[in-house]
Design a protein around this motif. Structure first.
Motif, short mmCIF file in Angstrom:
data_model
loop_
_atom_site.label_atom_id
_atom_site.label_comp_id
_atom_site.label_asym_id
_atom_site.label_seq_id
_atom_site.Cartn_x
_atom_site.Cartn_y
_atom_site.Cartn_z
N MET A 1 10.66 6.11 -14.43
CA MET A 1 11.96 6.69 -14.16
C MET A 1 13.02 5.74 -14.72
O MET A 1 13.00 4.56 -14.44
CB MET A 1 12.15 6.90 -12.66
N SER A 2 13.95 6.31 -15.46
CA SER A 2 14.99 5.47 -16.04
C SER A 2 15.99 5.04 -14.97
O SER A 2 16.09 5.65 -13.90
CB SER A 2 15.72 6.22 -17.16
N LEU A 3 16.71 4.00 -15.29
CA LEU A 3 17.72 3.49 -14.36
C LEU A 3 18.79 4.54 -14.10
O LEU A 3 19.25 4.70 -12.97
CB LEU A 3 18.35 2.21 -14.94
N ARG A 4 19.13 5.30 -15.13
CA ARG A 4 20.16 6.35 -14.98
C ARG A 4 19.68 7.43 -14.01
O ARG A 4 20.43 7.86 -13.13
CB ARG A 4 20.46 6.94 -16.34
N ASN A 5 18.44 7.88 -14.15
CA ASN A 5 17.90 8.90 -13.24
C ASN A 5 17.79 8.37 -11.82
O ASN A 5 18.05 9.09 -10.86
CB ASN A 5 16.54 9.39 -13.73
N PHE A 6 17.39 7.12 -11.69
CA PHE A 6 17.29 6.51 -10.37
C PHE A 6 18.66 6.44 -9.69
O PHE A 6 18.80 6.76 -8.51
CB PHE A 6 16.68 5.11 -10.47
N ALA A 7 19.69 6.06 -10.45
CA ALA A 7 21.05 5.98 -9.91
C ALA A 7 21.53 7.37 -9.49
O ALA A 7 22.16 7.52 -8.44
CB ALA A 7 22.00 5.37 -10.94
N LEU A 8 21.22 8.38 -10.28
CA LEU A 8 21.61 9.75 -9.94
C LEU A 8 20.91 10.21 -8.66
O LEU A 8 21.53 10.81 -7.79
CB LEU A 8 21.29 10.70 -11.10
N LEU A 9 19.64 9.90 -8.54
CA LEU A 9 18.89 10.24 -7.33
C LEU A 9 19.47 9.55 -6.10
O LEU A 9 19.66 10.18 -5.05
CB LEU A 9 17.41 9.86 -7.49
N CYS A 10 19.80 8.28 -6.21
CA CYS A 10 20.41 7.54 -5.09
C CYS A 10 21.75 8.15 -4.70
O CYS A 10 22.06 8.28 -3.52
CB CYS A 10 20.59 6.07 -5.46
N PHE A 11 22.55 8.52 -5.70
CA PHE A 11 23.84 9.13 -5.42
C PHE A 11 23.67 10.43 -4.65
O PHE A 11 24.39 10.69 -3.68
CB PHE A 11 24.60 9.39 -6.74
#
Length: 84
Positions: A1-11
């Motif tokens: 999982m990319s950092l961008r997708n992980f950040a979106l999931l956390c948001f």
């Protein structure tokens, strides 16, 4: 999982956790409150409908919601389901 997708999931998780559709906020509702007071407490409604001076607005979804019925600009009655 990319950092961008992980950040979106956390948001998305944080946003869901910040729901104002809670038992605590439901307990603060009172008949006679104005629409502005209710929206200051619960935020923008998910859905509203009405006619002839009566309206109903809902916050939440089918499992967890608060529904408020207005006569003019004032709360006439309210209900909730699935609140925790």
């Amino acid at each position: 999982m990319s950092l961008r997708n992980f950040a979106l999931l956390c948001f998305c998780v944080v946003l869901a956790a910040c729901s104002k559709v809670t038992q605590e906020n439901y307990s603060k509702l009172k008949t006679g409150m104005t629409k502005a007071e209710v929206e200051a407490l619960l935020g923008d409604p998910t859905d509203c409908a009405g006619a002839m001076g009566l309206s109903s607005c809902t916050w939440g979804d089918k499992k967890q919601f608060i529904s408020v019925q207005y006569a003019g600009d004032k709360v006439m009655m309210f209900s909730g389901e699935g609140l925790n």
